[in-house]
Design a protein around this motif. Sequence first.
Motif, mmCIF file in Angstrom:
data_model
loop_
_atom_site.group_PDB
_atom_site.id
_atom_site.type_symbol
_atom_site.label_atom_id
_atom_site.label_comp_id
_atom_site.label_asym_id
_atom_site.label_seq_id
_atom_site.Cartn_x
_atom_site.Cartn_y
_atom_site.Cartn_z
ATOM 1 N N LEU A 170 0.846 -1.185 0.000
ATOM 2 C CA LEU A 170 0.000 0.000 0.000
ATOM 3 C C LEU A 170 0.878 1.231 0.000
ATOM 4 N N GLY A 171 0.336 2.348 -0.504
ATOM 5 C CA GLY A 171 1.112 3.569 -0.463
ATOM 6 C C GLY A 171 0.341 4.768 -0.955
ATOM 7 N N SER A 172 0.913 5.930 -0.676
ATOM 8 C CA SER A 172 0.382 7.197 -1.188
ATOM 9 C C SER A 172 1.531 8.085 -1.660
ATOM 10 N N SER A 173 2.686 7.455 -1.888
ATOM 11 C CA SER A 173 3.870 8.198 -2.331
ATOM 12 C C SER A 173 4.698 7.298 -3.240
ATOM 13 N N LEU A 174 5.834 7.786 -3.680
ATOM 14 C CA LEU A 174 6.669 7.009 -4.587
ATOM 15 C C LEU A 174 7.403 5.877 -3.876
ATOM 16 N N PHE A 175 7.581 5.985 -2.568
ATOM 17 C CA PHE A 175 8.324 4.955 -1.845
ATOM 18 C C PHE A 175 7.650 3.589 -1.978
ATOM 19 N N GLY A 176 6.360 3.548 -1.676
ATOM 20 C CA GLY A 176 5.637 2.281 -1.766
ATOM 21 C C GLY A 176 5.608 1.737 -3.176
ATOM 22 N N ALA A 177 5.493 2.629 -4.163
ATOM 23 C CA ALA A 177 5.481 2.200 -5.560
ATOM 24 C C ALA A 177 6.793 1.534 -5.937
ATOM 25 N N GLN A 178 7.894 2.148 -5.511
ATOM 26 C CA GLN A 178 9.208 1.599 -5.822
ATOM 27 C C GLN A 178 9.417 0.244 -5.156
ATOM 28 N N LEU A 179 8.999 0.131 -3.894
ATOM 29 C CA LEU A 179 9.193 -1.129 -3.173
ATOM 30 C C LEU A 179 8.308 -2.227 -3.750
ATOM 31 N N ALA A 180 7.054 -1.906 -4.064
ATOM 32 C CA ALA A 180 6.156 -2.892 -4.675
ATOM 33 C C ALA A 180 6.720 -3.398 -5.987
ATOM 34 N N ALA A 181 7.295 -2.479 -6.787
ATOM 35 C CA ALA A 181 7.884 -2.866 -8.071
ATOM 36 C C ALA A 181 9.087 -3.780 -7.866
ATOM 37 N N ARG A 182 9.935 -3.424 -6.919
ATOM 38 C CA ARG A 182 11.164 -4.210 -6.699
ATOM 39 C C ARG A 182 10.858 -5.612 -6.180
ATOM 40 N N LEU A 183 9.801 -5.733 -5.338
ATOM 41 C CA LEU A 183 9.458 -7.026 -4.754
ATOM 42 C C LEU A 183 8.462 -7.815 -5.604
ATOM 43 N N GLY A 184 7.962 -7.204 -6.672
ATOM 44 C CA GLY A 184 7.004 -7.903 -7.520
ATOM 45 C C GLY A 184 5.684 -8.168 -6.836
ATOM 46 N N LEU A 185 5.179 -7.157 -6.108
ATOM 47 C CA LEU A 185 3.912 -7.279 -5.397
ATOM 48 C C LEU A 185 2.839 -6.434 -6.073
ATOM 49 N N PRO A 186 1.565 -6.797 -5.934
ATOM 50 C CA PRO A 186 0.497 -5.900 -6.371
ATOM 51 C C PRO A 186 0.503 -4.642 -5.510
ATOM 52 N N TYR A 187 0.023 -3.542 -6.097
ATOM 53 C CA TYR A 187 0.156 -2.223 -5.467
ATOM 54 C C TYR A 187 -1.200 -1.548 -5.371
ATOM 55 N N ALA A 188 -1.524 -1.071 -4.177
ATOM 56 C CA ALA A 188 -2.769 -0.330 -3.946
ATOM 57 C C ALA A 188 -2.426 1.096 -3.539
ATOM 58 N N PHE A 189 -2.977 2.070 -4.268
ATOM 59 C CA PHE A 189 -2.672 3.475 -3.990
ATOM 60 C C PHE A 189 -3.847 4.130 -3.269
ATOM 61 N N ALA A 190 -3.533 4.841 -2.169
ATOM 62 C CA ALA A 190 -4.551 5.444 -1.301
ATOM 63 C C ALA A 190 -4.998 6.806 -1.818
ATOM 64 N N ALA A 191 -5.575 6.812 -3.014
ATOM 65 C CA ALA A 191 -5.992 8.079 -3.625
ATOM 66 C C ALA A 191 -7.211 8.678 -2.938
ATOM 67 N N HIS A 192 -7.901 7.890 -2.120
ATOM 68 C CA HIS A 192 -9.120 8.387 -1.472
ATOM 69 C C HIS A 192 -8.834 9.489 -0.464
#
Length: 335
Positions: A170-192
């Motif tokens: 999960l994330g709302s910034s670039l940190f979570g996106a980068q980590l999800a990409a590196r670990l090959g995990l699905p990614y949920a963004f807290a746009a709400h």
Amino acid sequence: MTDIADIPLSILDLVSVREGGTVAEALENGIALAQAAERLGLKRFWVAEHHAMEGIAGGATSVVLSRIGAATSTIRIGSGGIMLPNHTPFQIAEQFGTLDALYPGRVDLGLGRAPGAGPELQRALRKDLHHAAEMFPQDVAELRALLTGEPRLPIAATPGLGANVEMWMLGSSLFGAQLAARLGLPYAFAAHFAPTHLDEALEVYRSRFEPSAALEEPHVMVAMNLFCAETTEKAELLASSQLQSFVRLRTGTPGKLPPPVENYRDSLPLQAQAMLRQISVASATGTPDEVRRQMTALAERTQADELILAGATFDPAARIHSLELAVGALTAEHA
């Protein structure tokens, strides 16, 4: 063009405690919402972890999920998310391994980095949360190893080892996106509640994604708010309870979920109105037709694989009705 009816929908619930209400009531309302979501064919029901907030009853997230799992039979149950700095990877492996044993093939484990805690909560949790947040990438890797099995680990989690738990970042910034990409995990963004970096984070995640044993291609879920009613005015009224809570939280005076207020936005100073306009970027508020158009627009903008719907209402039945109207509109359009 994106066909919104083909995109899986899910629910994100804070287990909100309303003014004049109790924790027990909030938990029962969460169960009723999960049952309604299952009846309507939604894919997941996630509960968010928050602590020391009198208006949110989901702090013991795995316990709440266990009760939700017992009251449902097919919908996936999960965390949106577990704030891993508050815990040890071993504890979470045991908890979600237990959930998987109770409700096999239905458990999601969404992980977040922000502990959201001041000094008082740090003392209560007996944790150095700043240091724990810095260790988040290592802790995620350790948690995955505890669930999947890693010969070099000196200890096995039982329950936990071999559990069929679907891990999400999960994330709302670039940190979570980068980590999800590196670990090959699905990614949920807290746009709400934090849509500012939505587009950039999704681009980073997709462009840097590394396939893993769990996931071959990038998979994105976007969180948005939903308030649907027979008229736009009724929908805006429903939304006003959550908007009040958001403003109170941002101004340092959080509390229980307040009753709705007519023309709430117009009553605010310009700065607060601007803040609410920002979060409305990822909101669908209005009639069924209006909501369908707004959901379609966000899905097309983000190319999301899934959408997860937040949106607390003072009257719990109104949230279920909102969901019924929205799903009905999407189904009718698809037919």
